[in-house]
Scaffold this motif. Sequence first.
Motif, PDB file in Angstrom:
ATOM      1  N   PHE A 116       0.823  -1.200   0.000  1.00 36.51           N
ATOM      2  CA  PHE A 116       0.000   0.000   0.000  1.00 36.51           C
ATOM      3  C   PHE A 116       0.868   1.265   0.000  1.00 36.51           C
ATOM      4  N   CYS A 117       1.885   1.266   0.834  1.00 31.46           N
ATOM      5  CA  CYS A 117       2.755   2.449   0.900  1.00 31.46           C
ATOM      6  C   CYS A 117       3.480   2.678  -0.414  1.00 31.46           C
ATOM      7  N   LEU A 118       3.947   1.608  -1.038  1.00 32.95           N
ATOM      8  CA  LEU A 118       4.629   1.765  -2.325  1.00 32.95           C
ATOM      9  C   LEU A 118       3.654   2.236  -3.399  1.00 32.95           C
ATOM     10  N   ALA A 119       2.404   1.788  -3.302  1.00 34.95           N
ATOM     11  CA  ALA A 119       1.413   2.238  -4.290  1.00 34.95           C
ATOM     12  C   ALA A 119       1.146   3.729  -4.143  1.00 34.95           C
ATOM     13  N   GLN A 120       1.048   4.204  -2.918  1.00 39.62           N
ATOM     14  CA  GLN A 120       0.861   5.627  -2.702  1.00 39.62           C
ATOM     15  C   GLN A 120       2.062   6.422  -3.199  1.00 39.62           C
ATOM     16  N   LEU A 121       3.237   5.891  -2.947  1.00 46.77           N
ATOM     17  CA  LEU A 121       4.456   6.583  -3.396  1.00 46.77           C
ATOM     18  C   LEU A 121       4.530   6.612  -4.911  1.00 46.77           C
TER      19      LEU A 121
END
Length: 949
Positions: free
Chosen positions: A14-19
């Motif tokens: 999820f964090c990588l997708a937001q980034l």
Amino acid sequence: MATAKPTPTDSLSFCLAQLTAAAGEGLGGGKDTATNETPLGRALLALRTRHVKAAGGIERFRARGGLRPLLALLRRASAAGPAPSQVCPGSTPLSVQSAASAGPAPSSDSSPSIASSSSPSPPARLRKTLDLALSILANCCTEGACRAEVRRLGGILPLVTILQYVKTDSIQNRTARALGNLAMEPESCDNIHSAGAVPLLVESLMACQDSQCLQSVVRALRNLADSPQHRLALAQQGAVRPLAELLAAAPDPELTLALVRALLELSRGCSRACAEQLSLGGGLGPLVSLASHPKKAVREASILILANLCAQGLVRPALGNAGGVEVLLGELQRRRGPSGAGLASQQPLVRAVCLLCREAINRARLRDAGGLELLMGLLRDPCASAWHPRVVAALVGFLYDTGALGRLQVLGLVPLLAGQLCGEAGDEEEEGREAASWDFPEEQTPERVEAGSFRSLRSWLISEGYAAGPGDISPDWSPERCPPLPPPEPAEPASPTRGTALLRTPRALRTPGPGRSPATTEEPWGREGPALLLLSRFSQAPDPSGALVTGPALCGLLAYVTGAPGPPNPRALRILARLTCNPACLEAFVRSYGAALLRAWLVLGVAPDDWPILRARPLSRRSQHQHQHRELGEMLLQNLSVQAESPFGVGALTHLLLSGSPEDRVACALTLPFICRKPSLWRRLLLDQGGLRLLLSALTQPAPHPLFLFFAADSLSCLQGLVSPTRSLAFPPAIPLDLDLPSPCLYEPLLGPAPIPDPDLHFLLDSGLRLPAQRAASSTASPFFRALLAGNFAEAQMDLVPLRGLSPSAAWPVLHHLHGCRGCGASLGPIPPPGQPLLGSEAEEALEAAGRFLLPGLEEELEEAVGHIHLGPQCSPESVGEVFRLGRPRLAAHCARWTLGPGQCPRKRALALVGLVEAAGEEAGPLTEALLTVVMGIEQGGKSPSLDY
């Protein structure tokens, strides 16, 4: 207790997708970034505090491709900076286009920027986003794989752009931290320098007030100083002075530690720019104060910075004024103490202390702080041999400091210098021109125009003896381009008179070639140059005998003169000539056996290492320089002879011989044949006043010098030549050569089956052997046999007369002699071959029998046979002692004659004398008389001169 509800940010995906979405990848169209700021902020916070900090989190973040969108996000932030006109004048602006194209961009779309480029400072949300993103990147760059990935993705230039445009302390802090981590690898360090980050870091260093930010910037600068080229670039771009100014402002302890660590890296191989900036920034005083800091890391780093600064001559005087001399000297003394550190930690301090000796103001401080004793301790330490050439070169700075020279002489510098002449060269590298003494700052004289200051300097050099005349110095001269020259030394007198020795150098050893004038001749300046310069200075004292005319000093000089691979430095020859010409040194040459050493080493070619076992040396080198060394030795002995035969010398020698200590009297008696050529002088001292007997009696005493017996053998041989000069040229053979041509044997006819005449007597030996004889011939040959065979003894009536205690071999020459054989060769029978002992042999038995039977002619014939076999020209010196042990006066004289023969090899002569002394033992009388007989020529029937005491 209820478990906490999972949140989307717990997932790395999820964090990588937001980034990725924020970076413009994986999302269609131009999404408004503002709608994703809150999810992006939460994702970045989770990445920093949870995912990246977890065990293996950095590796997972890199493996999942997190660095690419993170760098894309930072690249977009770097493109949102203010226009170049809004950048500070001291910065290096980068265009948006160059920033955007510096690395491989994730995509070619033109999504909206995170902030407007017209805003002079980023909004709060952008600052927070940059803080988090930079913090994540800085943490990731602590691992090598991430640093390589960031470098491959072109992530350095965006960081430099952010450092240029975003002047917020927190962002500057994290950007500098990321750059500092990247600079831990040489490839990244090169890219950071090429991207122009150094001026921006320096600007941040001067503008920032936050301690944490300053520590990050200082650390980045320290890591960027990873090579000499990069250290020089940092100094040339002004990175050192702000660090020094911050240090002078007394910052907090953490920043102080960061500053001294950075300055330590920047000062390695200290450049001129680094030294100038550190001095101008007021950093010398604080560094000296920090040398006593309670924290070990700060203290040691400060001391090493001061040591590094000593490589620059321009800063050494100011460093001394700030108290650096005492600090460095005290630290070196501490490290050399019982509880000090190893040699590796001492090396930079030794180098610094030696460099401090190049300026007069620092030499005075060093002398007052005990530096002379410290330098002498280094010279005495065999473990510090690699530093010895550097230390000797440093001591040259005290060449004209009379007080320091006196102290160094008392501390024993002279023998150490003499030992340095032929020592192994150290591994120290040459100092650069910038390390030269700042007492003579280099002048800029373009187009070779002689400025007024140069003329003043040239006048001073001529007055101080560094130059012989104006022609020796050109306008581009500087002290570091040529070695220092000694003060003018005494020239050769035009017309020497009686009592004044010749101060000259043998022609074969002179350096100038034909047609070269003295003014244009440069003397060689090898590794021995500093030591010779100091020794030359010591030799110019009114009485240098106490320091230079000693065994170690003379051995060092002679070892250099005879062992130099090429022509020796003429200064060494002048030192020896100056010493032998000084009347104050005469007694020292006598007491120390210096004259005998000069003759042995130079004239005879026998060094102390050659005795008693000959040292293996290349014959070509020995033969090549042997004539030159002999010429030098004869010249030096001639100088001593002139001094000895002067009124002062006669009085000094007479005083030594008659009133000196027992050791001095023996040394004087031994030396006289070498330096006294006037018959009236040596006869009075050696013969009338007992010098010769004094020398002879000392042979069996404990040797006062390792080469005493070698010197004594040479001295007795020289004296023999003085007593009988004509006989020395053509000495009669020691042993008659008649034995080589035997005469007819008169006893042999009695031994055949039909003897002629018939024997009327037989002698019975203990072995049962019967030897025929004629009673009449036997009675006539000896009073013993006349009484035995023709007197009233029972043997007179016996036909078989026993001869007790006689072996057949020993009886054989007796029977031959009784029947008239002279020189028939029978006397050679009982003589063992050379190399076998004579004591206990049949030869000793035959000699004893000849004496017992009163046959002096046979005794002489047997002694001549012993000498013929064991004292021939090709016999070894060891045979001399064996022959002497027989205890026969005539054989003792033969031994002395073989030993002192004029054509004898000096080494064999000395070895033979050693054998004689060992054979004599405590019975010195026979040896003394035998040597005296040969030296004075008494065996030739001449009248012995007076030998009274």
